[in-house]
Design an enzyme around this catalytic site. Structure first.
Site, mmCIF file in Angstrom:
data_model
loop_
_atom_site.group_PDB
_atom_site.id
_atom_site.type_symbol
_atom_site.label_atom_id
_atom_site.label_comp_id
_atom_site.label_asym_id
_atom_site.label_seq_id
_atom_site.Cartn_x
_atom_site.Cartn_y
_atom_site.Cartn_z
ATOM 1 N N ASP A 94 -6.055 3.224 9.025
ATOM 2 C CA ASP A 94 -6.805 4.057 8.074
ATOM 3 C C ASP A 94 -7.900 3.286 7.328
ATOM 4 O OD1 ASP A 94 -5.136 6.102 8.778
ATOM 5 O OD2 ASP A 94 -3.883 6.000 6.996
ATOM 6 N N GLY A 104 3.174 2.553 9.644
ATOM 7 C CA GLY A 104 2.757 3.054 10.964
ATOM 8 C C GLY A 104 2.208 1.912 11.797
ATOM 9 N N ARG A 147 -5.257 9.560 5.571
ATOM 10 C CA ARG A 147 -4.429 10.229 4.570
ATOM 11 C C ARG A 147 -5.174 10.441 3.250
ATOM 12 N NH1 ARG A 147 0.789 10.989 3.649
ATOM 13 N NH2 ARG A 147 1.365 10.397 5.747
ATOM 14 N N ASP A 160 -0.495 -0.732 2.241
ATOM 15 C CA ASP A 160 -0.197 -0.870 0.808
ATOM 16 C C ASP A 160 1.288 -0.732 0.493
ATOM 17 O OD1 ASP A 160 -0.383 1.777 1.511
ATOM 18 O OD2 ASP A 160 -1.315 2.428 -0.366
ATOM 19 N N ASP A 218 -7.814 1.810 4.551
ATOM 20 C CA ASP A 218 -7.907 2.209 3.135
ATOM 21 C C ASP A 218 -7.216 1.222 2.190
ATOM 22 O OD1 ASP A 218 -5.338 2.736 3.871
ATOM 23 O OD2 ASP A 218 -5.274 4.784 3.135
ATOM 24 N N ARG A 259 9.253 2.821 8.142
ATOM 25 C CA ARG A 259 8.701 3.078 6.804
ATOM 26 C C ARG A 259 9.777 2.903 5.728
ATOM 27 N NH1 ARG A 259 3.585 4.931 7.159
ATOM 28 N NH2 ARG A 259 2.975 6.106 9.010
ATOM 29 N N THR A 272 -3.841 -1.496 8.709
ATOM 30 C CA THR A 272 -3.741 -0.038 8.766
ATOM 31 C C THR A 272 -4.923 0.508 9.529
ATOM 32 O OG1 THR A 272 -3.865 2.061 7.599
ATOM 33 C CG2 THR A 272 -4.681 0.181 6.393
HETATM 34 O O1 F6P Z 1 -0.330 4.575 9.065
HETATM 35 C C1 F6P Z 1 -1.038 5.573 8.380
HETATM 36 C C2 F6P Z 1 -1.052 6.816 9.176
HETATM 37 O O2 F6P Z 1 -1.665 6.498 10.371
HETATM 38 C C3 F6P Z 1 -1.707 8.008 8.461
HETATM 39 O O3 F6P Z 1 -3.060 8.170 8.733
HETATM 40 C C4 F6P Z 1 -0.895 9.160 8.976
HETATM 41 O O4 F6P Z 1 -0.869 10.193 8.019
HETATM 42 C C5 F6P Z 1 0.454 8.583 9.158
HETATM 43 O O5 F6P Z 1 0.253 7.232 9.475
HETATM 44 C C6 F6P Z 1 1.290 9.231 10.235
HETATM 45 O O6 F6P Z 1 2.525 8.622 10.217
HETATM 46 P P1 F6P Z 1 3.715 8.888 11.208
HETATM 47 O O7 F6P Z 1 3.513 7.986 12.369
HETATM 48 O O8 F6P Z 1 4.907 8.535 10.427
HETATM 49 O O9 F6P Z 1 3.644 10.316 11.643
#
Ligand code: F6P
Length: 341
Positions: free
Chosen positions: A127, A10, A171, A103, A129, A72, A125
């Site tokens: 997040d 992301g 997440r 990760d 994490d 991804r 990230t």
């Molecule tokens: O990059 C991690 C994240 O931001 C998570 O917190 C979230 O669940 C996910 O990406 C959402 O991803 P996408 O943009 O594929 O909907």
């Protein structure tokens, strides 16, 4: 010498600042930089390379998202995918690679490193994490966006004596919820690290109401969903096996309204806080990470990732970075619980 750079997973604020710094430092060594678009997918496409000079990137430090685009894609999921990346990187004339990601992206980078690719990592990230670093870039910007949104929602909640359930990304770990909840003075914050007890949440809201506090702000991480709710709602997983999350805010909001009769609204901040311009903290961190990543290449420290420890940039192995997730610090969990009102 030519180095490649890619962004995987992301997007988040600060990616462009990393690219800018990588190009600047590479040019200082007299090296060329090749941008590889769409993350690992760029190795499977014919349209994914862009030569980068500092002239191209000097003015992108304030720009959200990524000029390199992202995906991804997991090459390990394709037949001979990792070998295909190695072959293609040779065709591209890439002598060393900077992989910027979380990760998943860094896990792939580690696998490729074991197969001979000269690769270094930059931790990204929103997040926050990722193991091996105190902070990832993108997190501070997302927290600031969430904090401002929660500040705004508080004023409307107060005007109408309403309960607001605000769902934010996160997440596996509740970093965004915890930091934005603390910073905005949320009444209650719910994170994946703690089991949700719906009854307790309802009692909390009722107790506030009974003592005259009729507006309540609850911040919840998307990953805090009850297991049953996750599996019932979303079966689809991405190439790294991650389920599409979301739905816990709606679920909690419905339960609160049903069990209390207090007017409740649900707001999902989602991608709103991931996009947009990076904060000053993230611009500086991304710049330091980008410069240091090129220095790792110069020193031949492949298989390593740049990392923030205290206020210093150091390096750790990609293996450590890919060993996630890094859950919320217990000290922050304690602050969150102590300040809840
Ligand atoms: O990059 C991690 C994240 O931001 C998570 O917190 C979230 O669940 C996910 O990406 C959402 O991803 P996408 O943009 O594929 O909907």
């Amino acid at each position: 010498m030519r180095i490649g750079i890619l962004n995987g997973g992301g997007d988040c604020a600060g990616l462009n600042a990393v690219t800018r710094a990588v190009v600047k430092r590479a040019e200082a060594y007299g090296w060329e930089v090749l941008g590889i678009k769409y993350g690992w997918d760029g190795f499977f496409r014919s349209d994914a390379t862009m030569p980068l000079t500092f002239r191209d990137v000097h003015d992108i430090i304030n720009l959200g998202g990524t000029i390199l685009k992202s995906s991804r894609t997991n090459p390990a999921k394709r037949p001979n995918g990792l070998e295909a990346v190695l072959d293609r990187s040779k065709e591209m004339g890439v002598d060393a690679l900077v992989a910027v990601g979380g990760d998943d992206t860094l896990g792939v980078a580690f696998e490729l490193y074991k197969r001979g690719l000269k690769v270094v990592g930059v931790p990204k990230t929103m997040d926050n994490d990722l193991p091996g670093t105190d902070f990832t870039f993108g997190f501070d910007s997302a927290v600031n966006e969430a904090m401002h949104a929660i500040d705004n929602l508080k004023t409307t909640a107060e005007s109408h004596d309403r309960v607001f359930v605000i769902e934010v990304m996160g997440r596996e770990a509740g970093w965004i919820a915890a930091y934005s909840g603390i910073a905005a003075g949320a009444n209650l914050t719910i994170v994946p690290e703690e089991r949700i007890d719906v009854e307790k949440v309802v009692s909390f809201v009722k107790a506030r109401h009974e003592r005259g506090e009729k507006a309540t702000i609850i911040v919840v991480s998307e990953g805090a969903a009850l297991k049953e709710l996750r599996e019932a709602d979303h079966g689809k997983v991405d190439e790294f096996g991650h389920m599409k999350l979301g739905g816990i805010g709606e679920f909690l909001g419905n339960e609160i309204e049903k069990r209390t009769d207090y007017e409740t609204r649900v707001v999902v901040l989602g991608h709103m806080i991931r996009g947009g311009s990076p904060s000053a903290f993230d611009r500086v961190l991304s710049t330091r990470f980008g410069l240091s990543a090129v220095d790792l290449i110069k020193e031949g420290k492949f298989g390593m990732m740049v990392s923030l420890r205290g206020d210093k940039i150091v390096s750790v192995s990609l293996e450590e970075a890919a060993s996630g997730p890094r859950l919320l610090d217990p000290d922050i969990l304690a602050v969150m619980d102590m300040i809840s009102y």
